[in-house]
Design a protein around this motif. Structure first.
Motif, mmCIF file in Angstrom:
data_model
loop_
_atom_site.group_PDB
_atom_site.id
_atom_site.type_symbol
_atom_site.label_atom_id
_atom_site.label_comp_id
_atom_site.label_asym_id
_atom_site.label_seq_id
_atom_site.Cartn_x
_atom_site.Cartn_y
_atom_site.Cartn_z
ATOM 1 N N SER A 821 27.474 38.545 39.650
ATOM 2 C CA SER A 821 27.083 37.382 38.867
ATOM 3 C C SER A 821 28.225 36.388 38.814
ATOM 4 C CB SER A 821 26.693 37.813 37.454
ATOM 5 O OG SER A 821 27.816 38.365 36.787
ATOM 6 N N GLU A 822 27.866 35.143 38.554
ATOM 7 C CA GLU A 822 28.877 34.099 38.446
ATOM 8 C C GLU A 822 29.818 34.359 37.280
ATOM 9 O OE1 GLU A 822 29.515 31.711 40.447
ATOM 10 O OE2 GLU A 822 27.885 32.221 41.824
ATOM 11 N N GLU A 823 29.265 34.892 36.202
ATOM 12 C CA GLU A 823 30.090 35.173 35.035
ATOM 13 C C GLU A 823 31.144 36.224 35.354
ATOM 14 O OE1 GLU A 823 29.619 36.723 30.399
ATOM 15 O OE2 GLU A 823 27.854 36.534 31.721
ATOM 16 N N LEU A 824 30.722 37.272 36.079
ATOM 17 C CA LEU A 824 31.671 38.333 36.416
ATOM 18 C C LEU A 824 32.720 37.820 37.384
ATOM 19 C CD1 LEU A 824 32.626 41.244 36.368
ATOM 20 C CD2 LEU A 824 30.886 41.798 38.094
ATOM 21 N N ARG A 825 32.284 37.069 38.403
ATOM 22 C CA ARG A 825 33.255 36.521 39.348
ATOM 23 C C ARG A 825 34.203 35.549 38.655
ATOM 24 N NH1 ARG A 825 33.574 36.202 44.784
ATOM 25 N NH2 ARG A 825 31.554 37.248 44.978
ATOM 26 N N GLY A 826 33.666 34.760 37.747
ATOM 27 C CA GLY A 826 34.538 33.839 37.026
ATOM 28 C C GLY A 826 35.559 34.549 36.173
ATOM 29 N N SER A 827 35.165 35.676 35.571
ATOM 30 C CA SER A 827 36.115 36.439 34.761
ATOM 31 C C SER A 827 37.251 36.977 35.613
ATOM 32 C CB SER A 827 35.386 37.588 34.050
ATOM 33 O OG SER A 827 36.291 38.346 33.284
ATOM 34 N N VAL A 828 36.918 37.468 36.806
ATOM 35 C CA VAL A 828 37.954 37.994 37.688
ATOM 36 C C VAL A 828 38.850 36.883 38.200
ATOM 37 C CG1 VAL A 828 38.371 39.232 39.851
ATOM 38 C CG2 VAL A 828 36.532 39.969 38.325
ATOM 39 N N MET A 829 38.236 35.745 38.566
ATOM 40 C CA MET A 829 39.036 34.617 39.049
ATOM 41 C C MET A 829 39.934 34.073 37.948
ATOM 42 S SD MET A 829 38.420 34.335 42.212
ATOM 43 C CE MET A 829 39.282 32.783 42.460
ATOM 44 N N GLU A 830 39.455 34.079 36.741
ATOM 45 C CA GLU A 830 40.296 33.629 35.630
ATOM 46 C C GLU A 830 41.489 34.563 35.452
ATOM 47 O OE1 GLU A 830 39.992 32.578 30.861
ATOM 48 O OE2 GLU A 830 38.233 33.308 31.955
ATOM 49 N N LEU A 831 41.245 35.861 35.596
ATOM 50 C CA LEU A 831 42.352 36.817 35.503
ATOM 51 C C LEU A 831 43.334 36.600 36.644
ATOM 52 C CD1 LEU A 831 43.625 39.291 34.175
ATOM 53 C CD2 LEU A 831 42.145 40.728 35.573
ATOM 54 N N LEU A 832 42.822 36.270 37.823
ATOM 55 C CA LEU A 832 43.693 35.984 38.951
ATOM 56 C C LEU A 832 44.517 34.728 38.693
ATOM 57 C CD1 LEU A 832 44.693 36.446 41.813
ATOM 58 C CD2 LEU A 832 42.639 35.300 42.667
ATOM 59 N N ALA A 833 43.898 33.725 38.096
ATOM 60 C CA ALA A 833 44.634 32.505 37.777
ATOM 61 C C ALA A 833 45.732 32.779 36.761
ATOM 62 C CB ALA A 833 43.658 31.448 37.244
ATOM 63 N N ASP A 834 45.426 33.596 35.779
ATOM 64 C CA ASP A 834 46.446 33.941 34.785
ATOM 65 C C ASP A 834 47.613 34.669 35.432
ATOM 66 O OD1 ASP A 834 44.870 32.845 32.837
ATOM 67 O OD2 ASP A 834 43.932 34.738 32.255
ATOM 68 N N ALA A 835 47.310 35.619 36.311
ATOM 69 C CA ALA A 835 48.368 36.410 36.920
ATOM 70 C C ALA A 835 49.207 35.596 37.878
ATOM 71 C CB ALA A 835 47.766 37.624 37.650
ATOM 72 N N SER A 836 48.609 34.590 38.524
ATOM 73 C CA SER A 836 49.353 33.815 39.515
ATOM 74 C C SER A 836 50.223 32.748 38.895
ATOM 75 C CB SER A 836 48.367 33.165 40.499
ATOM 76 O OG SER A 836 47.500 32.270 39.792
ATOM 77 N N ASP A 837 49.983 32.408 37.646
ATOM 78 C CA ASP A 837 50.768 31.375 36.961
ATOM 79 C C ASP A 837 51.660 32.054 35.928
ATOM 80 O OD1 ASP A 837 51.859 29.201 35.799
ATOM 81 O OD2 ASP A 837 49.967 28.213 35.292
ATOM 82 N N PRO A 838 52.969 32.114 36.180
ATOM 83 C CA PRO A 838 53.843 32.833 35.247
ATOM 84 C C PRO A 838 53.935 32.173 33.879
ATOM 85 C CG PRO A 838 55.132 31.685 36.908
ATOM 86 C CD PRO A 838 53.710 31.557 37.317
ATOM 87 N N LEU A 839 53.593 30.888 33.778
ATOM 88 C CA LEU A 839 53.678 30.208 32.489
ATOM 89 C C LEU A 839 52.396 30.330 31.681
ATOM 90 C CD1 LEU A 839 55.498 26.932 33.604
ATOM 91 C CD2 LEU A 839 56.494 29.033 32.697
ATOM 92 N N ARG A 840 51.398 30.906 32.260
ATOM 93 C CA ARG A 840 50.100 30.968 31.591
ATOM 94 C C ARG A 840 49.892 32.369 31.028
ATOM 95 N NH1 ARG A 840 44.425 28.949 34.263
ATOM 96 N NH2 ARG A 840 42.984 29.829 32.716
#
Length: 1765
Positions: A821-840
């Motif tokens: 689902s889009e919601e599940l993929r978005g949750s994973v992508m959001e976690l990826l964005a958090d992990a890739s940005d050290p300031l976030r």
């Protein structure tokens, strides 16, 4: 500047000027005064008398001194406050809070400003010479306070000649001491800067203090004191640096102790930008001053340097005369402080690179200055000069390190400027650190205390504070290097020395206590932590150095302490500690598992949000998939790298642990590995240490591989089991804790987080939802790690490691989903964005509020999906299979490890597979394993009684275990089962515990006795505080508890087989034979409870009589219990209770005969023991009994007559008995002719009945008084008439049935009148009965003897308890007078038993059970009462120990123990005869004699009970084993003279016993084999020589049948040896190495353990049947025996030739051939000659085999005798 500022003090250094930062703290008030403006013109000593001691509290008349405990606590607190880098956030918060608290106290203290004048100094400081060494530096905490606090002074009017700035009109000005010197130097205004005040803006006037020179001839008395008005004092409230900016607060008034009002004002915080600007300006000004001083340096032609007076203040005094002056330490501190402010504000870019480069060069001079200086332990003496030189050197290195810190801070602030990064400077700094660590720090840490006359140590110890400061500077320098590493790229020329430098402190251990050591534990730990971070930084930056770093760390493990407490000094946040190396390894794993990110991932932003005026473009799905694919490869590579690092570490550990020669508990690496595993287990549940799970997973897999490898030994598998059990316990604990939380979260009202965790763990949600929950849970954990990473860079690495791990797992799960689902993929992508940005910071959008407890549960939930948790079942499976290991220690460890897991979750034991294996271990062949299994199951039964049904049956059977330790453990467990079990369980537990009161081991017996007394006679539950003397006074709860207790007793008494156990228990409670009478629980303590039990039983009888109880069986079983108590404790009854039983007597003759029987037992025992009762009651009972005495028979009659006789004695009414006896005698005399004439049944029964009555009356009545009361004309009831009337029926003319009745009746007469036993007529009767063929008559006589001896023993016990007193405490004077009447019967029993002892022993060994039982019962009393020589009975007792009847066997075992305790030396030589007696006894029982029995599939030797007594003593068991085996030795050369060869079946019996004997140690097995070898080396080889027809054996005339018997015996011995070697895993080499004369060595005292899987059946199939049956052998069998004997010798490979041919105890064995030849004992042919033969000239030829063996034994260097030499 003032002229006095250019002078030097007595320290050899420049005098500290106003505003100049002090590098050290004053040690006392005298030293402190000379650094204040208060004593600028007078010495410090007069000031002590002029001014009060500074204090923040009102002065008191006395000064308090701290106690040692308080001083220790203060030192510990200051140690924390003075740390530059705090280990945890809690410590940092504590230090900040203390700083605010002390600062507030100092600001609020009442102070007094003074008028101060500052004249120029003529010489030094007020003419006071300084000390010989510089003072130590200020501690960090004191330094902070000095900079933050202000000194209130009253400035005088400015002198007219000098223009000054306008002075504010307020009376008092608060000015920081650190700014005071700068005010004097610049003669300009200086801003007030401190932690409590805000710098004024440029437009505001800056207050200043100017102290003019004092007038000439000024004296201290001219000081004037001007108090400050309270209204003028203003204290600035210090704000926490983390507290947001607040609005201005109103002033508030505070009352002081003196009632004065103080007003405190909280000022408005200045914007951060203004603070940054001020910091930059201050740094630039300070650097400019340094540059001006450097420019003022003017070297002369002679090489000397000169500079103006102002510039000299900037430099260290000892460097001014050189070519490169170095900054003074106080200037370095100011520069460092200012630089830190600029760097923290991020404004270092505003400073020009040229200025920074120049400042670096100036600071680097201090580092280069110490390149040629060494601070080492090379001092030869500890004099004053050496101390001064040491202190000066320490000061130089301190300056070098401070300069290095400035250089490194500049590099860190501008890493992109190449001209600032100088590798040469870095190398110089590193070499300086390395020299200090190797030459000074390490030797001082590992050195000896000052009392050991180590000059260098003594000097350093006197400068302890300076050395601590130096070590702190080293730590700070390392920390700056660690911060610089990620920012720059450096070459190997820098990395290599840095690696060696940082690796050395990792394994630094303080061998001294903190009081004796120079460096305390916390400072050393700080150095280790700093070094660890440097290594981690290199590890992260330079992958090619990782292997080298790991090798350096791992090879240094041997330096670490094995002690677990001293090893763990790295503190975690929760108060726990782990080993520093463990933390370092985990951080290295974290570092290697960090993955780089392709790009910062952008998530879809809301349409109404724009950034910089443009909307962020969302990531397309194709781009997302490509990005995830690329990132997945990076994550996989990172996780693989982490796995390789972790595997490398684990491989090193296990290789050292498993492959060393001393693998096991003695290996040093074993202890280190245990600590490592325990540390990983400790941090497994901490989210900030994720590498623990990976390391433990690899450890588990490696250990399982070790365990599964059949090539690995028992020690390796034991190590694996130990660690696996610890890890499995932690895994199971995590699961149990998580399960508890899940169970709680399923309740109504749980939070969404709790419900989602429950669904995630239970699997009640779909796979897609499970992935979404996992992503949100991962955000929670990552958010926590992100917060920790803001405080410690190490947690940032852990954050990145966890992010890569979680994301890789989530992406793989997404790939397995068909539709996402889009919601599940978005949750994973959001976690990826958090992990890739050290300031976030990752923040869950679902779980907004997460507590610390929730965070722990989240981590457990995520951990439940890890590979480690999935390995739990595998570990458990290996632990269960380890229970089947052949080694005893292996099975023990498996049980212990399984117990660790069961302690966490006992439900594991409920599994069928586990139950099956535990049941096997409960029946293990080793008592150690059985005991361990019992303990394991016992804990389970105690904590989970509802599941006791699984193990109750098997555990209860172990109460009869052969091992005392197992029996004791089971007894303890049975107590818990009793308290928690049902009635049936309580009954069985009680029966088995009561049976252990008869145990042969005293410790077991005492434990069982104490336990049963506590259960039955202890306090009643619910009756605390109640008087236990009346049943009616008890509460309902107490009554119920007492009835439950009595119900158990009644049910046991109801069973006749177990009633005797209760009787023995009550006897012990009263007499205290087993337990000491003086111990707690004596008879006096037990009597109240016994009386209470009797009262309750009486109440139950009344309830049964009245019909209140519905239980129809209540009456008979309660009466039986009362009867038992009456026989044991008659004094516990009362007269009322006796009268209450009268209805059962009055109803005699009716249907309820059992009630009458039990009542008669009570009356018989209790009525004589009670005070005199009512005669009417007694008369009524007497009348009733007389009425029915002729109507009853059997046991009822046997109880009625004694009861009647006791009542008659109390009433003194003997006439009634005289009448009855006279009538019976007359009737009996009339009956005999009728019986002789016509032997009818009626006549026989009448005669039997009459003889029974007469016999009982003659036994229990006082016949003298009965005869005196007899009437005239009747047959006199004398003993003579009774004897003649009864023996008249012992006539051959009468039927044999009457003979038995006559002997029974006459026996009763003899028991009551024991002198009859020695009467000639009685002897004739006994001889006739024992000599006849009627066994029933023998049984009757033996029963009579048994009753007689029992009665004698009862009387003797009563006499012993009375102790020759008459009951009133008076001495029995008849004993003193020598009255022998009372001793007239004492010789009857010994004479009777010695006369018929042979008959008694033959009866005991009879194969008929009834006869054997009767004989053993008599033998029991004979031995116990000492009526015969123990040696005469001992062989029969040993034979009876092999009986198949447990009752007979137990009696014999008990008698054996008693004889061994009393007459050990007397019976020591009887065991050989006992073995033969046992053989003949077994042969009497069965023609097929076996030396073993099979009990529950276990082979047990018949002589095990015999050996159990013997093996308690080493010498005793050596004698027994040697003598028993030697009893089979036969000399074949003497068979022709006399047939001495024992029966082969006897050899079979003894060999089978020795094959299955319960050996305690391997020494005992070796001794049997050793004795067999000695027999075979002499007589066995002689038999071989006879068979081979060697020279000298031709004249042997022994029959072939006898030689064949001898060959069978020797063959059986060799087969026994082979069987023992296989059963116990012994090699021939070990058997040959054993020396029977040197017993007790450590290698031979190991437990004897049977090899699992070994053949337990000793087969004799190769020998002829005659070996077992003893029949004659045929010619073919004779040949077979000879061939088998030769083959067995051939199998041994001639090993017997290596033994001496004669007995080692023979003195002639030490005489050599040469000695005998010299003595003429050999002729020229080698034949032996005796003295007589030498005189007569005849010789005896020795067999060649013997001659060869002698020669071989003495010449072959490989023989045992030669090797021994």
């Amino acid at each position: 500047m003032n002229g006095h500022s250019q002078q030097q003090n007595g320290y050899g250094q420049q005098s500290p000027q106003m505003g100049q930062q002090l590098p050290f703290g004053p040690l006392d008030i005298v030293q402190a005064m000379q650094y204040t403006p208060l004593t600028s013109i007078i010495p410090a000593a007069p000031i002590m008398n002029t001014f009060p001691i500074p204090t923040s509290l009102p002065l008191v008349s006395t000064r308090l001194t701290l106690s040692p405990e308080e001083q220790t606590q203060v030192d510990a607190t200051m140690e924390v406050l003075n740390r530059t880098q705090h280990i945890s956030s809690e410590e940092a918060a504590f230090a900040n809070a203390k700083g605010r608290e002390v600062g507030g106290m100092l600001m609020e203290a009442t102070g007094m400003p003074y008028h101060v004048h500052l004249p120029p100094l003529a010489h030094g400081m007020n003419g006071i010479p300084g000390p010989a060494a510089p003072l130590p530096q200020l501690d960090r905490f004191a330094e902070m306070l000095l900079q933050s606090m202000a000194v209130a002074m009253q400035p005088p009017p400015p002198p007219p000649p000098r223009p000054i700035a306008a002075i504010p009109d307020h009376a008092s000005t608060s000015i920081a001491y650190s700014e005071y010197q700068h005010t004097l130097q610049t003669s300009s205004t200086t801003p007030l800067t401190s932690l409590h005040t805000t710098p004024a803006s440029a437009s505001q006037p800056r207050p200043m203090v100017l102290i003019p020179a004092p007038p000439p001839h000024f004296t201290p008395e001219q000081y004037t004191h001007t108090p400050v008005s309270p209204a003028k004092r203003v204290a600035d409230a210090k704000e926490d640096v983390t507290t947001p900016t607040r609005s201005p607060k109103k002033r508030k008034e505070i009352k002081t102790d003196k009632g004065q009002e103080l007003r405190m004002e909280r000022q408005v915080s200045i914007p951060e930008s203004e603070k940054a600007d001020a910091a930059v300006l201050q740094f630039v000004d300070l650097v400019g001053d340094v540059f001006e001083a450097d420019d003022a340096f003017e070297p002369t032609e002679s090489g000397d340097a000169s500079m103006n007076e102002d510039a000299q203040m900037m430099w260290a005094l000892d460097t001014i005369g050189g070519t490169e002056p170095c900054l003074a330490m106080d200037v370095q501190l100011k520069v460092q402080r200012a630089l830190r402010k600029v760097t923290a504000a991020g404004r270092l870019a505003q400073v020009s690179v040229e200025e920074l480069t120049r400042l670096q060069k100036i600071c680097a001079r201090s580092v280069r200055r110490v390149e040629e200086i060494r601070l080492d332990m090379g001092l030869s003496e500890a004099g004053e000069d050496a101390a001064t030189a040491w202190i000066e050197t320490v000061g130089k290195f301190e300056g070098a390190l401070r300069g290095a810190i400035i250089v490194l801070e500049i590099m860190t602030g501008k890493p992109d400027e190449r001209q600032i990064i100088s590798e040469d400077v870095l190398i110089t700094i590193i070499e300086c650190l390395r020299g200090l660590l190797e030459n000074a720090v390490t030797p001082l840490v590992e050195g000896k205390p000052a009392t050991e006359k180590n000059p260098s140590f003594q000097v350093a110890y006197t400068c302890k504070k300076s050395m601590l400061s130096l070590l702190q500077s080293i730590v700070t320098t390392l920390s700056h290097i660690e911060a610089l590493l990620p920012l720059i790229d450096i070459s190997d020329s820098v990395i290599n020395p840095l690696l060696f430098t940082a690796a050395s402190p990792i394994f630094l251990e303080n061998v001294l206590k903190d009081k004796e050591a120079i460096f305390n534990s916390s400072s050393i730990e700080g150095s280790r932590v700093a070094s660890m971070e440097v290594l981690r930084g290199i590890f992260a930056k330079y992958p090619d150095q990782r292997t080298f770093i790991l090798d350096e760390v791992l090879t240094g493990l041997s330096k670490l302490p094995v002690n677990k407490q001293s090893a763990r000094q790295y503190r975690l946040g929760g108060g726990q500690s782990i080993q520093l190396v463990t933390a370092l390894i985990m951080k290295l794993v974290h570092t290697s598992g960090v993955a780089g990110y392709i790009e910062h991932v952008k998530v879809d932003a809301p349409k109404d949000e724009e950034i910089d005026g443009s909307q962020e473009a969302p990531v397309e799905k194709n781009d997302e998939q490509e990005l995830l694919s690329k990132q997945e490869k990076a994550w996989t590579a990172a996780q693989d790298a982490a796995g390789k690092i972790a595997s490398y570490v684990i491989s090193f550990y296990l290789q050292k642990v498993m492959k060393t020669k001393i693998a096991g508990s003695d290996s040093p690496y074993k202890g280190l590995f245990d600590i490592f595993v325990e540390d990983l287990i400790t941090v497994l549940t901490c989210p900030e240490w994720p590498a623990a799970e990976l390391l433990l997973t690899i450890i588990v897999r490696r250990l399982i591989s070790y365990f599964d490898d059949d090539k690995q030994g028992a020690q390796v598998k034991g190590i694996a089991l130990d660690s696996l059990s610890s890890i499995a316990s932690k895994i199971k604990k995590c699961g149990v804790d998580l399960g508890r939380e899940v169970k709680a979260n399923t309740e109504v009202g749980s939070s969404k987080l709790g419900k989602d965790i429950s669904g995630f763990v239970n699997g009640s949600v779909s796979d897609a939802d499970r992935i979404g929950v996992q992503a949100e849970l991962a955000k929670v954990t990552l958010g926590y790690l992100h917060w920790l990473g803001q405080q410690d860079v190490g947690y940032k690495i852990a954050y990145q490691y966890v992010a890569a791990k979680f994301l890789l797992d989530l992406v793989k799960k997404l790939e397995q989903q068909e539709a996402v689902s889009e919601e599940l993929r978005g949750s994973v992508m959001e976690l990826l964005a958090d992990a890739s940005d050290p300031l976030r910071k990752p923040t869950s959008q679902v779980y907004l509020e997460v507590s610390k407890h929730d965070l722990e549960v989240v981590h457990l939930a995520l951990l439940s999906t890890s590979p480690l948790v999935s390995l739990f079942d595998v570990i458990l499976n290996r632990m269960i299979h380890a229970l089947e290991q052949p080694q005893v220690t292996g099975r023990q460890k498996a049980l212990r490890g399984l117990g660790n897991v069961i302690n966490v979750d006992a439900s594991i034991l409920a599994g069928p597979f586990v139950r099956e294996h535990i049941a096997k271990r409960l029946a293990d062949s080793s008592p150690l394993v059985r005991n361990a299994a019992v303990d394991l199951v016992g804990k389970y039964l105690l904590n989970h009684p509802e599941l006791a049904r699984h193990y109750y049956a098997v555990i209860i059977m172990r109460s009869n275990d052969v091992a005392p330790s197992v029996r004791k453990s089971v007894i303890k467990i049975m107590r818990d089962l009793y308290t928690t079990g049902e009635l049936s369980m309580k009954i069985e537990v009680s029966v088995r515990t009561l049976a252990r009161m008869q145990d042969e081991e005293d410790p077991v017996k005492e434990l069982a006795t104490k336990q049963m007394q506590e259960l039955w006679l202890g306090p009643i539950e619910g009756a605390l505080g109640e008087l236990l003397d009346n049943f009616d006074s008890l509460s309902l709860g107490a009554r119920k508890a007492l009835r439950e207790r009595i119900e158990v007793i009644v049910r046991i008494v109801e069973d006749k087989k177990t009633a005797g156990l209760v009787k023995a228990f009550i006897d012990e409670a009263i007499t205290g034979v087993i337990l000491d009478k003086s111990a707690k629980g004596s008879a006096a303590d037990h009597m109240p409870m016994l009386k209470l039990i009797v009262q309750c039983l009486s109440e139950q009888v009344l309830e049964a009589q009245t019909g209140e109880s519905a239980d129809q069986t209540l009456l008979p079983k309660t009466l039986a219990t009362l009867a038992l108590f009456a026989g044991c404790a008659p004094t516990c009854f009362s007269g009322g209770q006796i009268k209450a039983l009268q209805p059962f007597v009055l109803s005699a003759g009716k249907e309820d005969q059992n009630a009458l029987y039990q009542t008669l037992i009570v009356y018989r025992n209790v009525i004589p023991a009670l005070p005199p009762m009512d005669n009417a009651f007694l008369k009524e009972v007497e009348t009733t009994l007389l009425k029915h005495v002729t109507k009853v028979a059997g046991p009822l009659l046997k109880e009625m007559i004694p009861c009647l006789c006791n009542i008659v004695d109390l009433l003194d009414d003997y006439a009634c008995i005289a009448t009855v006896v006279s009538t019976c005698l007359a009737t009996l005399d009339r009956t005999r002719p009728a019986v002789l004439k016509v032997a009818t049944t009626q006549n026989g029964s009448t005669a039997a009945k009459l003889m029974e009555l007469i016999g009982y009356f003659a036994r229990y009545s006082n016949m003298d008084k009965v005869n005196a009361a007899a009437g005239a004309g009747a047959t006199k009831p004398t003993i003579a008439n009774i004897k003649s009337s009864i023996l008249a029926f012992y006539d051959d003319k009468l039927p044999p049935a009457l003979h038995r009745f006559a002997l029974q009746s006459f026996g009763q007469v003899c028991i009551g009148n024991s002198t009859l036993f020695l009467d000639e007529q009685t002897i004739d009767v006994l001889d006739k009965a024992f000599g006849g063929a009627n066994d029933s008559l023998k049984i009757v006589i033996l029963a009579t003897m048994k009753e007689h001896l029992e009665e004698e023993e009862r009387r003797n016990n009563e006499a012993t308890m009375a102790e020759n007193t008459d009951g009133q405490g008076h001495i029995d004077r008849s004993v003193l007078r020598g009255d022998t009447d009372k001793f007239a019967t004492h010789s009857i029993s010994p004479g009777l038993m010695q006369r018929y002892l042979k008959v008694i022993l033959e009866s005991a060994l009879s194969k008929e059970d009834a006869m054997s039982t009767a004989g053993v019962q008599v033998l029991n009393f004979v031995v116990r009462q000492g009526l015969a020589n123990p040696r005469e009975c001992f062989s029969a007792i040993l034979a009876l120990e092999t009986s198949s009847s447990a009752a007979l066997r137990n009696i014999a075992i008990r008698l054996h123990h008693e004889l061994n305790d009393k007459h050990a030396s007397l019976i020591d030589s009887c065991y050989k005869d006992g073995l033969a007696a046992a053989y003949h006894y077994q042969r009497k029982l069965s023609p097929d004699v076996k030396g073993y029995r099979i009990d529950r599939s276990e082979f047990m030797a018949l002589i095990d009970p015999m050996y159990a007594v013997v093996k308690a003593n080493r010498q005793g068991r050596k004698k027994f084993l040697t003598a028993a085996v030697r009893s089979l030795d036969v000399d074949p050369t003497k068979l022709a003279e006399k047939k001495t060869c024992p029966e082969p079946s006897l050899t079979k019996f003894i060999a089978e016993n020795f094959a299955y004997l319960d050996y305690g140690t391997t020494e005992e097995v070796h001794l049997v084999i050793y004795t067999v070898d000695r027999i075979m080396s002499v007589t066995g080889m002689s038999l071989l020589a006879i068979y081979e027809g060697e020279a000298g054996t031709e004249g042997n005339k022994a029959p072939r049948s006898e030689l064949a018997k001898c060959a069978m015996i020797f063959s059986a011995l060799m087969m026994l040896k082979t069987f023992l070697k296989q059963l116990y895993g012994l090699t021939e080499a070990k058997c040959r190495a054993f020396d029977g004369n040197k017993m007790g060595t450590a290698k031979n005292t190991q437990p004897a353990t049977r090899q699992a899987g070994a053949n337990l059946q000793l087969s004799w199939d190769t020998l002829p049947a005659a070996f077992s049956t003893g029949t004659e052998m045929s010619e073919e069998e004779l040949i077979v025996v000879q061939r088998i004997f030769a083959q067995l010798l051939q199998t041994e490979g001639g090993a017997y030739q290596d033994f001496l041919p004669v007995d080692e105890e023979d003195d002639e064995s030490a005489i050599t051939i040469g000695d005998r030849q010299q003595n003429g004992e050999f002729d020229e042919n080698g034949a032996t000659t005796t003295p007589k033969q030498r005189r007569t000239g005849t010789t005896t030829t020795t067999p060649s085999s013997k001659r060869n063996r002698k020669s071989f034994n003495l010449t072959d260097p490989d023989t045992p005798s030669k090797r021994k030499k």
